[in-house]
Enzyme design. Structure first.
Site, PDB file in Angstrom:
ATOM      1  N   ASP A 111      -1.537   1.133 -36.452  1.00 24.29           N
ATOM      2  CA  ASP A 111      -2.120   1.792 -35.280  1.00 24.29           C
ATOM      3  C   ASP A 111      -0.973   2.271 -34.384  1.00 24.29           C
ATOM      4  OD1 ASP A 111      -4.782   1.254 -36.024  1.00 24.29           O
ATOM      5  OD2 ASP A 111      -4.628  -0.776 -35.230  1.00 24.29           O
ATOM      6  N   TYR A 183      -5.957   6.227 -44.932  1.00 24.79           N
ATOM      7  CA  TYR A 183      -5.506   6.775 -43.656  1.00 24.79           C
ATOM      8  C   TYR A 183      -4.462   7.873 -43.893  1.00 24.79           C
ATOM      9  CZ  TYR A 183      -3.953   7.046 -38.882  1.00 24.79           C
ATOM     10  OH  TYR A 183      -3.640   7.518 -37.638  1.00 24.79           O
ATOM     11  N   GLU A 184      -3.571   7.642 -44.841  1.00 24.39           N
ATOM     12  CA  GLU A 184      -2.546   8.639 -45.163  1.00 24.39           C
ATOM     13  C   GLU A 184      -3.207   9.940 -45.625  1.00 24.39           C
ATOM     14  OE1 GLU A 184      -0.070   7.462 -48.485  1.00 24.39           O
ATOM     15  OE2 GLU A 184       0.124   9.562 -49.030  1.00 24.39           O
TER      16      GLU A 184
HETATM   17  C1  SAM Z   1      -4.451   3.055 -38.879  1.00 29.18           C
HETATM   18  S1  SAM Z   1      -5.170   1.792 -39.820  1.00 29.18           S
HETATM   19  C2  SAM Z   1      -4.379   1.989 -41.416  1.00 29.18           C
HETATM   20  C3  SAM Z   1      -5.069   1.204 -42.494  1.00 29.18           C
HETATM   21  C4  SAM Z   1      -4.418   1.296 -43.884  1.00 29.18           C
HETATM   22  N1  SAM Z   1      -3.115   0.641 -43.897  1.00 29.18           N
HETATM   23  C5  SAM Z   1      -4.309   2.715 -44.355  1.00 29.18           C
HETATM   24  O1  SAM Z   1      -3.182   3.249 -44.355  1.00 29.18           O
HETATM   25  O2  SAM Z   1      -5.346   3.296 -44.719  1.00 29.18           O
HETATM   26  C6  SAM Z   1      -4.340   0.354 -39.187  1.00 29.18           C
HETATM   27  C7  SAM Z   1      -5.056  -0.947 -39.549  1.00 29.18           C
HETATM   28  O3  SAM Z   1      -4.266  -2.060 -39.161  1.00 29.18           O
HETATM   29  C8  SAM Z   1      -5.124  -3.070 -38.687  1.00 29.18           C
HETATM   30  N2  SAM Z   1      -4.306  -3.935 -37.823  1.00 29.18           N
HETATM   31  C9  SAM Z   1      -3.686  -3.561 -36.693  1.00 29.18           C
HETATM   32  N3  SAM Z   1      -2.976  -4.562 -36.171  1.00 29.18           N
HETATM   33  C10 SAM Z   1      -3.147  -5.630 -37.017  1.00 29.18           C
HETATM   34  C11 SAM Z   1      -2.678  -6.967 -37.016  1.00 29.18           C
HETATM   35  N4  SAM Z   1      -1.872  -7.415 -36.041  1.00 29.18           N
HETATM   36  N5  SAM Z   1      -3.041  -7.777 -38.016  1.00 29.18           N
HETATM   37  C12 SAM Z   1      -3.848  -7.321 -39.007  1.00 29.18           C
HETATM   38  N6  SAM Z   1      -4.335  -6.057 -39.053  1.00 29.18           N
HETATM   39  C13 SAM Z   1      -3.991  -5.224 -38.074  1.00 29.18           C
HETATM   40  C14 SAM Z   1      -6.234  -2.329 -37.983  1.00 29.18           C
HETATM   41  O4  SAM Z   1      -7.420  -3.102 -37.896  1.00 29.18           O
HETATM   42  C15 SAM Z   1      -6.407  -1.103 -38.862  1.00 29.18           C
HETATM   43  O5  SAM Z   1      -7.394  -1.291 -39.854  1.00 29.18           O
END
Ligand code: SAM
Length: 206
Positions: A111, A183-184
């Site tokens: 994020d 997401y990519e």
């Molecule tokens: C922008 S999305 C990308 C998801 C995936 N990696 C992709 O590229 O499709 C970021 C994900 O990280 C998770 N996330 C953010 N901070 C986190 C944390 N501290 N621990 C576990 N998950 C986390 C969010 O819930 C979200 O689903």
């Protein structure tokens, strides 16, 4: 329910390889697996590597579980032996892991928290870098992929200010062996240009 069968328990953090049967040779952790595409591709490609995949978002966790077991097979369907799930914030788990216990960590499209006042929420953060340097073994790997221009510049600045990881220039094409993520695909379709960093833990730095 499938999740309890895969859950990595906090009590297992002291000896994380013991959470897998059979005990794997290497250990990776993925932070924020989203729908699980990258995590599932990695465990299939690297059967002797255990992966602890972390995600806080319930829909993401359900999405990964639905890819693993057919409906009605939640309690009995075969599960990959080299996958464990941490369905909470990854940071307390990382904090609980022993020093040098990870061979690698994947942070795929974190994020971005693009507003400056939210910068402390970004996973790539000086405090987290110190903690990752503790848990990633010398020679181990930290992969970061991000499409957000603010996060890209922030990542470059944070990495330039630390000495724990060697930082080659980021790749502008997804490197071989890095499975794509949902997401990519969305980011590329929207015209954004991801960068991919592969950092190596410097053996000398403490
Ligand atoms: C922008 S999305 C990308 C998801 C995936 N990696 C992709 O590229 O499709 C970021 C994900 O990280 C998770 N996330 C953010 N901070 C986190 C944390 N501290 N621990 C576990 N998950 C986390 C969010 O819930 C979200 O689903």
């Amino acid at each position: 329910m499938t999740l309890p069968r895969l859950r990595f328990d906090a009590a297992q953090a002291a000896d994380p390889l013991a959470a897998f049967a059979p005990r794997p040779e290497w250990l990776w952790l993925e932070v924020g697996f989203g729908g699980g595409e990258h995590a599932l591709a990695q465990i299939a490609a690297h059967p002797r590597t255990g992966l602890i995949a972390c995600e806080v978002y319930a829909n993401g966790i359900c999405s990964l579980l639905a890819k693993l077991v057919a409906e009605g097979m939640e309690e009995t369907g075969a599960l990959p032996p080299n996958l464990r799930l941490w369905a909470e914030d990854a940071r307390p788990l990382i904090h609980a892991l022993p020093a040098a216990s990870l061979d690698g960590l994947a942070l795929m499209f974190p994020d971005p928290w693009p507003k400056a006042r939210h910068a402390r929420r970004r996973f790539v953060h000086p405090a987290n870098v110190v903690e990752l340097a503790r848990v990633i073994r010398p020679g181990g790997v930290w992969r970061i992929g991000t499409d957000d221009p603010v996060y890209q510049a922030w990542t470059a600045d944070v990495l330039a200010a630390q000495h724990f990881f060697e930082v080659p220039p980021p790749a502008t094409e997804r490197p071989a062996g890095w499975p794509p993520t949902r997401y990519e695909a969305k980011a590329v379709a929207a015209g954004r240009r991801p960068l991919w960093w592969e950092l190596r833990r410097n053996a000398a730095a403490t």
